[in-house]
Scaffold this motif. Sequence first.
Motif, PDB file in Angstrom:
ATOM      1  N   THR A 260       0.817  -1.218   0.000  1.00 46.86           N
ATOM      2  CA  THR A 260       0.000   0.000   0.000  1.00 46.86           C
ATOM      3  C   THR A 260       0.852   1.269   0.000  1.00 46.86           C
ATOM      4  N   ASN A 261       2.148   1.122   0.321  1.00 46.83           N
ATOM      5  CA  ASN A 261       3.012   2.315   0.324  1.00 46.83           C
ATOM      6  C   ASN A 261       4.482   1.897   0.298  1.00 46.83           C
ATOM      7  N   LYS A 262       5.314   2.726  -0.345  1.00 48.27           N
ATOM      8  CA  LYS A 262       6.771   2.547  -0.355  1.00 48.27           C
ATOM      9  C   LYS A 262       7.402   3.910  -0.152  1.00 48.27           C
ATOM     10  N   ILE A 263       8.187   4.058   0.900  1.00 45.73           N
ATOM     11  CA  ILE A 263       8.828   5.344   1.192  1.00 45.73           C
ATOM     12  C   ILE A 263      10.337   5.137   1.269  1.00 45.73           C
ATOM     13  N   ALA A 264      11.074   5.843   0.420  1.00 45.30           N
ATOM     14  CA  ALA A 264      12.536   5.735   0.401  1.00 45.30           C
ATOM     15  C   ALA A 264      13.164   6.985   0.998  1.00 45.30           C
ATOM     16  N   SER A 265      14.259   6.792   1.717  1.00 41.11           N
ATOM     17  CA  SER A 265      14.998   7.921   2.277  1.00 41.11           C
ATOM     18  C   SER A 265      16.439   7.489   2.521  1.00 41.11           C
ATOM     19  N   LEU A 266      17.263   8.439   2.873  1.00 45.74           N
ATOM     20  CA  LEU A 266      18.650   8.164   3.217  1.00 45.74           C
ATOM     21  C   LEU A 266      18.922   8.593   4.645  1.00 45.74           C
ATOM     22  N   ILE A 267      19.674   7.782   5.362  1.00 43.30           N
ATOM     23  CA  ILE A 267      20.170   8.149   6.680  1.00 43.30           C
ATOM     24  C   ILE A 267      21.625   8.571   6.480  1.00 43.30           C
ATOM     25  N   PRO A 268      21.928   9.858   6.582  1.00 36.42           N
ATOM     26  CA  PRO A 268      23.282  10.329   6.280  1.00 36.42           C
ATOM     27  C   PRO A 268      24.232  10.146   7.458  1.00 36.42           C
ATOM     28  N   LYS A 269      25.488  10.355   7.185  1.00 36.99           N
ATOM     29  CA  LYS A 269      26.521  10.240   8.214  1.00 36.99           C
ATOM     30  C   LYS A 269      26.200  11.124   9.413  1.00 36.99           C
ATOM     31  N   ALA A 270      25.747  12.344   9.170  1.00 39.47           N
ATOM     32  CA  ALA A 270      25.490  13.294  10.263  1.00 39.47           C
ATOM     33  C   ALA A 270      24.460  12.754  11.242  1.00 39.47           C
ATOM     34  N   THR A 271      23.429  12.092  10.731  1.00 42.13           N
ATOM     35  CA  THR A 271      22.402  11.514  11.602  1.00 42.13           C
ATOM     36  C   THR A 271      22.913  10.257  12.289  1.00 42.13           C
ATOM     37  N   ALA A 272      23.574   9.411  11.519  1.00 43.82           N
ATOM     38  CA  ALA A 272      24.072   8.150  12.076  1.00 43.82           C
ATOM     39  C   ALA A 272      25.077   8.403  13.200  1.00 43.82           C
ATOM     40  N   ALA A 273      25.806   9.507  13.109  1.00 42.88           N
ATOM     41  CA  ALA A 273      26.837   9.808  14.106  1.00 42.88           C
ATOM     42  C   ALA A 273      26.246  10.075  15.488  1.00 42.88           C
ATOM     43  N   THR A 274      24.934  10.323  15.555  1.00 40.58           N
ATOM     44  CA  THR A 274      24.293  10.574  16.853  1.00 40.58           C
ATOM     45  C   THR A 274      23.958   9.274  17.577  1.00 40.58           C
ATOM     46  N   LEU A 275      24.132   8.133  16.894  1.00 45.83           N
ATOM     47  CA  LEU A 275      23.791   6.841  17.480  1.00 45.83           C
ATOM     48  C   LEU A 275      25.035   6.135  18.007  1.00 45.83           C
ATOM     49  N   ASN A 276      24.848   5.302  19.016  1.00 47.58           N
ATOM     50  CA  ASN A 276      25.958   4.520  19.564  1.00 47.58           C
ATOM     51  C   ASN A 276      26.223   3.303  18.687  1.00 47.58           C
ATOM     52  N   PRO A 277      27.473   3.075  18.271  1.00 52.63           N
ATOM     53  CA  PRO A 277      27.790   1.904  17.441  1.00 52.63           C
ATOM     54  C   PRO A 277      27.539   0.606  18.191  1.00 52.63           C
ATOM     55  N   ASP A 278      27.322  -0.458  17.452  1.00 53.35           N
ATOM     56  CA  ASP A 278      27.174  -1.784  18.024  1.00 53.35           C
ATOM     57  C   ASP A 278      28.522  -2.213  18.609  1.00 53.35           C
ATOM     58  N   GLU A 279      28.537  -2.508  19.895  1.00 60.67           N
ATOM     59  CA  GLU A 279      29.795  -2.801  20.591  1.00 60.67           C
ATOM     60  C   GLU A 279      30.465  -4.070  20.079  1.00 60.67           C
ATOM     61  N   ILE A 280      29.672  -5.078  19.751  1.00 59.86           N
ATOM     62  CA  ILE A 280      30.237  -6.348  19.281  1.00 59.86           C
ATOM     63  C   ILE A 280      30.958  -6.148  17.950  1.00 59.86           C
ATOM     64  N   VAL A 281      30.327  -5.396  17.038  1.00 56.69           N
ATOM     65  CA  VAL A 281      30.943  -5.149  15.731  1.00 56.69           C
ATOM     66  C   VAL A 281      32.172  -4.258  15.889  1.00 56.69           C
ATOM     67  N   ALA A 282      32.069  -3.249  16.753  1.00 60.48           N
ATOM     68  CA  ALA A 282      33.211  -2.357  16.985  1.00 60.48           C
ATOM     69  C   ALA A 282      34.409  -3.128  17.538  1.00 60.48           C
ATOM     70  N   GLN A 283      34.138  -4.063  18.431  1.00 63.15           N
ATOM     71  CA  GLN A 283      35.211  -4.880  19.003  1.00 63.15           C
ATOM     72  C   GLN A 283      35.861  -5.748  17.924  1.00 63.15           C
ATOM     73  N   LYS A 284      35.047  -6.269  16.998  1.00 63.45           N
ATOM     74  CA  LYS A 284      35.584  -7.094  15.912  1.00 63.45           C
ATOM     75  C   LYS A 284      36.488  -6.265  15.008  1.00 63.45           C
ATOM     76  N   ILE A 285      36.120  -5.027  14.764  1.00 66.62           N
ATOM     77  CA  ILE A 285      36.957  -4.148  13.951  1.00 66.62           C
ATOM     78  C   ILE A 285      38.332  -3.980  14.595  1.00 66.62           C
ATOM     79  N   GLU A 286      38.355  -3.812  15.909  1.00 67.54           N
ATOM     80  CA  GLU A 286      39.627  -3.668  16.613  1.00 67.54           C
ATOM     81  C   GLU A 286      40.452  -4.948  16.523  1.00 67.54           C
ATOM     82  N   GLU A 287      39.805  -6.091  16.630  1.00 67.14           N
ATOM     83  CA  GLU A 287      40.503  -7.371  16.503  1.00 67.14           C
ATOM     84  C   GLU A 287      41.137  -7.507  15.117  1.00 67.14           C
ATOM     85  N   ILE A 288      40.387  -7.111  14.098  1.00 68.76           N
ATOM     86  CA  ILE A 288      40.908  -7.184  12.730  1.00 68.76           C
ATOM     87  C   ILE A 288      42.092  -6.236  12.564  1.00 68.76           C
ATOM     88  N   ASN A 289      41.976  -5.048  13.132  1.00 70.07           N
ATOM     89  CA  ASN A 289      43.083  -4.088  13.063  1.00 70.07           C
ATOM     90  C   ASN A 289      44.360  -4.692  13.648  1.00 70.07           C
TER      91      ASN A 289
END
Length: 569
Positions: free
Chosen positions: A307-336
């Motif tokens: 009955t409806n389709k709504i498209a939008s973008l979540i930009p970096k500026a908005t996403a930066a206000t959210l807390n990152p997922d800790e599990i994924v962030a920890q994995k990034i550090e392990e890979i580093n």
Amino acid sequence: MKKLLKSRLFSSFLTLVMILGLITVQTKEVKAETEDQIVTSEANIEEENDQATLEKGSVDITILHTNDTHGRVKADSSVIGIDTISAIKKSINNSILVDVGDTLHGLPFATMNKGEDIIALMKLAGYDVMTPGNHDFNYGYERLLELANMASTGVNSFPIISANVIKDNITLLDANYIKEVDGVKLGFFGLTTPETAFKTNPNNVKGLEFASPIESAKKQVEELKAKGADIIVALAHIGTDESSEIVSTMIAKEVEGIDIIIDGHSHSNYPTGFEADNGTLIVSTGEYGANLGQVIITFNKDTNKITNKIASLIPKATAATLNPDEIVAQKIEEINEAQNAVLSKVVGVSKVVLDGARENVRTGETNLGNLITDAMLYVTGAEIAITNGGGIRATINAGEITKQDVVSVLPFGNFIVTKYLTGAQIKDILEHGVKDYPATAGHFPHVAGINFVFDAEKAPGERIVSIKINGKDIDMDAKYLVAANDFMAAGGDDYPHFKDVKTENEFQALDEALEEYIKYLGEVNYSKEDRIVVGKAENPVENPEEPFNKAYKNYFFLYAFFMSKNDIF
């Protein structure tokens, strides 16, 4: 007196109501302006996904989507970061996270372990399905099959699908996938651009066929409907660039029954998507993880219709206000940490300092610039190589050369492309490269297969006075196969001509090419070779017709002179 007091109190109350009303109107106006700017705030994300007034029998399903990240999964000033994408996905009920390719290759973070680290992060982040882009074949299709197997097994598994990549008359990967959300079946099928045949090293896809995306899409719509799909979504690494033979708008026009095309390849940015033929919504986020795409589908289970389709973008500026997922962030550090051990691996030895100093690579020839451009010729077989000094970011000291050294020199994940350019176009490109000399400029060119002289005293655009290709004067009308990095090839640094010319082939990342060439050499002993000279030329570049014209004019002058003498005598 009491009546007067009541009257005053009532007037004050009305005034307060009017003020509050004005504030409310202004707030709504500001919100409307924000929405006009296509910036989806965190509040809007929650509001759009927590509607309390849905029609009876309706359900909201959110598809979050990424494309053309080219290995950019770590957050920075412009990249959202896969840890934050994970947090967004997990915060939205009935959400699906998909990717449409050019994801497993790009920055050294992705190429260090040939895409495996990206797959690990995608699994943790909650990706549900992906289709490969042309650069996901950069490690060879056999490696892509290995990565697809890693993605589809174990905890948090997801499939990598494509319906039009064929080997031995069957699809190389699974063609489609059905995901059920709140009783609604979403059918996904993948499409990979046929340009993959030449937009990766041809050896990477040897033995593969890229079938018609249009015909493949028709078959997939029929198959998914037969499997009971309520909503049909194409994950299309196809693009909307007019230079491509097949684009996503053509698929929408020729194929009925596709509700949404989530597009990639052309790096197009469609903030609210657009409706193409047959009511198909086409969406795309741009590039490099700067936005997270979002499509909210309202589906009525009683009528079995969208009955409806709504498209939008979540930009970096908005996403930066959210807390990152800790599990994924920890994995990034392990890979580093794991990659730091790999980066210490020795790939060769240099007998000299390889000069990548900013003030030198942006004003003149250096031995490191020569080494890099020679590496470009080595992997492509082109006649000429050109790269911009601004892309060279470090010096390599004499002694052992490590992967870290190579990555530090070329940190951007730029890949190599080849294009045919005329001699006249090459001259324009070189003119652009030296126009700001002696000022430091990122567009200053480094070259291989070519030597040129420019006169810094002449006006910009008229400085090149001599060009030789493999020791011979350039032919302004002839075409030469030129290797460049993809940044320049897309018109980066305002380089002329590149973006208007068809790409012949695409190759590996510059850092990979440099490492491969250093390994081939074993020992590096490079110097400056007068590939670029500031001065005067004995044989300045001129119109190929000029020598003939000058000779003709001289002959005519002599003829006229002798004729006049004959008249006199």
